[in-house]
Design a protein around this motif. Sequence first.
Motif, short mmCIF file in Angstrom:
data_model
loop_
_atom_site.label_atom_id
_atom_site.label_comp_id
_atom_site.label_asym_id
_atom_site.label_seq_id
_atom_site.Cartn_x
_atom_site.Cartn_y
_atom_site.Cartn_z
N ASN A 413 0.77 -1.23 0.00
CA ASN A 413 0.00 0.00 0.00
C ASN A 413 0.81 1.29 0.00
OD1 ASN A 413 0.82 -0.07 2.83
ND2 ASN A 413 -0.74 -1.67 2.99
N ARG A 414 2.11 1.21 0.25
CA ARG A 414 2.89 2.45 0.37
C ARG A 414 4.20 2.34 -0.38
NH1 ARG A 414 1.00 3.27 6.49
NH2 ARG A 414 -0.85 4.44 5.93
N ASN A 415 4.51 3.42 -1.11
CA ASN A 415 5.75 3.50 -1.87
C ASN A 415 6.64 4.60 -1.33
OD1 ASN A 415 3.86 5.38 -2.58
ND2 ASN A 415 4.32 5.36 -4.76
N PHE A 416 6.49 4.91 -0.04
CA PHE A 416 7.31 5.95 0.59
C PHE A 416 8.79 5.58 0.49
CE2 PHE A 416 3.56 6.52 3.71
CZ PHE A 416 2.93 7.42 2.87
N GLU A 417 9.63 6.58 0.52
CA GLU A 417 11.08 6.35 0.53
C GLU A 417 11.43 5.37 1.64
OE1 GLU A 417 13.49 9.88 0.81
OE2 GLU A 417 12.26 10.94 -0.68
N GLU B 18 6.39 18.98 1.16
CA GLU B 18 4.99 18.59 1.36
C GLU B 18 4.87 17.08 1.53
OE1 GLU B 18 2.62 20.20 -1.82
OE2 GLU B 18 2.84 22.24 -1.02
N ASN B 19 3.74 16.66 2.12
CA ASN B 19 3.41 15.23 2.25
C ASN B 19 4.49 14.44 3.00
OD1 ASN B 19 1.03 15.57 0.64
ND2 ASN B 19 2.34 15.54 -1.17
N ILE B 20 5.05 15.01 4.03
CA ILE B 20 6.04 14.27 4.82
C ILE B 20 5.30 13.16 5.57
CG2 ILE B 20 7.66 14.38 6.75
CD1 ILE B 20 8.31 17.26 5.86
N ASP B 21 5.66 11.91 5.27
CA ASP B 21 4.95 10.78 5.85
C ASP B 21 5.66 10.31 7.12
OD1 ASP B 21 6.82 8.40 5.05
OD2 ASP B 21 6.57 9.56 3.21
N THR B 22 4.94 9.55 7.93
CA THR B 22 5.50 9.14 9.22
C THR B 22 6.62 8.10 9.06
OG1 THR B 22 3.67 7.59 9.49
CG2 THR B 22 3.46 9.70 10.60
N ASP B 23 6.70 7.46 7.88
CA ASP B 23 7.85 6.59 7.62
C ASP B 23 9.14 7.41 7.52
OD1 ASP B 23 5.67 4.56 6.55
OD2 ASP B 23 7.55 3.44 6.61
N GLN B 24 9.04 8.67 7.07
CA GLN B 24 10.23 9.53 7.03
C GLN B 24 10.52 10.08 8.43
OE1 GLN B 24 11.63 9.00 4.20
NE2 GLN B 24 9.66 8.13 3.55
N PHE B 77 1.32 17.29 6.62
CA PHE B 77 2.38 16.73 7.47
C PHE B 77 1.88 15.50 8.22
CE2 PHE B 77 4.89 16.52 11.42
CZ PHE B 77 6.17 16.49 10.88
N GLY B 78 2.70 14.45 8.24
CA GLY B 78 2.39 13.27 9.06
C GLY B 78 1.44 12.29 8.40
N CYS B 79 1.41 12.25 7.06
CA CYS B 79 0.51 11.30 6.41
C CYS B 79 1.08 9.88 6.51
CB CYS B 79 0.27 11.69 4.95
SG CYS B 79 1.74 11.77 3.94
N GLY B 80 0.23 8.91 6.20
CA GLY B 80 0.67 7.51 6.21
C GLY B 80 0.38 6.81 7.52
N SER B 81 1.34 6.03 7.94
CA SER B 81 1.21 5.15 9.10
C SER B 81 0.74 5.87 10.36
CB SER B 81 2.57 4.49 9.35
OG SER B 81 2.69 4.03 10.67
N SER B 82 -0.02 5.13 11.20
CA SER B 82 -0.55 5.71 12.44
C SER B 82 0.47 5.76 13.57
CB SER B 82 -1.74 4.86 12.90
OG SER B 82 -1.30 3.53 13.20
N ARG B 83 1.68 5.26 13.33
CA ARG B 83 2.68 5.11 14.40
C ARG B 83 2.82 6.36 15.27
NH1 ARG B 83 7.41 4.20 10.00
NH2 ARG B 83 5.84 2.70 9.37
N GLU B 84 2.51 6.23 16.55
CA GLU B 84 2.65 7.36 17.47
C GLU B 84 4.13 7.63 17.73
OE1 GLU B 84 -0.44 7.61 20.35
OE2 GLU B 84 0.85 8.55 21.85
#
Lengths: 450, 196
Positions: A413-417, B18-24, B77-84
């Motif tokens: 579901n995710r293609n994040f870096e 933009e769109n900084i995800d929580t995996d980053q 900011f903070g899109c993606g995974s719910s990880r707290e």
Amino acid sequence: MNTLIDKIWESHTIETIDGGPTQLYIDRHYCHEVTSPQAFEALRQRGLNVLRPAQTTAMPDHNIPTHDQDKPIIDPSSRIPVETLYNNAEQYGIEIYKIGDPRNGIIHVVGPEQGLTLPGMTIVCGDSHTSTHGAMGAVAFGIGTSEVEMVLASQCILQQRPKTMRINVEGQLGKGVTAKDIALYLIAQLGTAGATGYFVEYAGEAIRNLSMEGRMTLCNMSIEMGARGGLVAPDETTFEYIRPRFKGSDAEFEAAVEKWRKLPSGPDAVFDKELTFNAADIEPRVTYGTNPGMGIAVTGNIPADATEYMKLPAGKPIAGTKVDYVFLGSCTNGRIEDFRAFASIVEGRKKHPDVVAWLVPGSQQVARQIEAEGIGDRLRAAGFEIRQPGCSACLAMNDDKVPEGKLCVSTSNRNFEGRQGQGARTVLASPLTAAAAAVTGVITDPRTFI
Amino acid sequence: MKQKFDKITSRCVPLNIENIDTDQIIPARFLKATSREGFGKNLFADWRRDADGNDIPDFVLNDNRYCGVVLVAGDNFGCGSSREHAAWAIADYGFRAVVSTSFADIHRNNELNNFVLPVVVSPKFLEELFKSISDDNATEVTIDLPSQTITNLKTGSVEHFDINPYKKLCLENGLDDIDYLLSNLEKIKAYENEKK
């Protein structure tokens, strides 16, 4: 008003704080090893108990290896969270499906298949893909660990009431176009924040025609367009899926169905936002960038905003791009229907020798069914290996990591870096498109094989 | 963890993406700890350090021109995974507030539950703030929770921001949702009895 979402929300509202969140009662809580240890620890620090342990079901899925599951996990950083979950479940009397248990698997695959997820429920889990359970006609959403603690302590959560959106997909899907392609198409249309603040109901002919597995795939990816959750109104397809899984008598099932029939949005339902798309406009999709909204048809050219990270040449067709890895699995596409689809493309062909393929069933039950249907034998004869269930290379918390710079066509579901391993490059696609890549070694339109 | 929020004045750390995800914000391989502490050292780990563990000098957290307890970031900011763990990493690193034009829903809740204030501003305000920081790295902002205002001290621009009154009360008083829910246990039990 009078939408499916409103009906479930209102029937679970204990109270609404003035100008603030709803105190929402939670029917079912799923718990895995990554986002729960700190919640249990906080309970202990506050001297609290789990209020309704029977309404929580736990299972490890993120860290578990996809081989040698009968042996202890070697990596202590993966073993410790799993053991912590076991200890917490035991201490608080929570049902747990341990590694190797015939019911174990990815939480969002297991919940529906064990008959734990039912229409009209409120469901939460410390995992953003909890939206998957919306396919059964439930209000299901991902939460943080502090919220996991709230649910454990009070079986409630404080949550701002979401706005409602209906997305209609009218008409019929073309050959080789799947629920995954609908999801990737919608996310590209709306953007990764296009549904932030909303709960989405999917409707229209193309959605009604989806199997439960397809609906789960679609609802699963609601979070990738920012939605709090996504759901599909329960119908005969839903009831037939639940019937053999229902924990109760036939009479209880029939009574439940009568209640569930009252859930769908009324003809007078008003959504805060409504969008309509044509199924005929959707082709098999792939992503080219580093968020799920950066997607195109597999027949398309790589757009100009292709990121430096992905190292894909802008302006060139994406089909024909060399593929190093293929991953079939995850809570998005790790169900039996996904393995059937993958095998249908492989039929009469061999795995390309340069491709490393990880085929990971979403659960033990899916793994058993793959063998029972002979899919396992056919795939092995074609050069594939079926691994053991778990989240695996979707987020690479176990040892299934795609090496730096390698390109992976993935049904996740995710293609994040870095999502599938540091420096790994991910192209999201359906199981059909992943299979076409696995046999050709390049990104390929699966319709050429159908 | 429960840190009251009133009014802060601080320099800013700009992250104009933009769109900084929580995996980053915190990569999955760092989610294995079973406590809430210590995630700050791996905040933005893969943007901050190369594969050999060396600092990447032009990443903003490694650039000593920028400091302060306010992170300023691009939209969604903070899109993606719910990880707290993402909110724990931000708080543990020392940030007290994040300024952006929008936040992903789950991450916004996670920040609030960790007494980090997500401040939603207009695109115009954000653009001006990035420009102020770029012109003068010592640019400060004042974030005043009681009056719900943020001020760019370089330009004097002031903007009102929204926060629901319940969460505002929690932040101002260092209370969390558990405190509230536990005070409401009788209503929960009454609801369950009625449903039976």
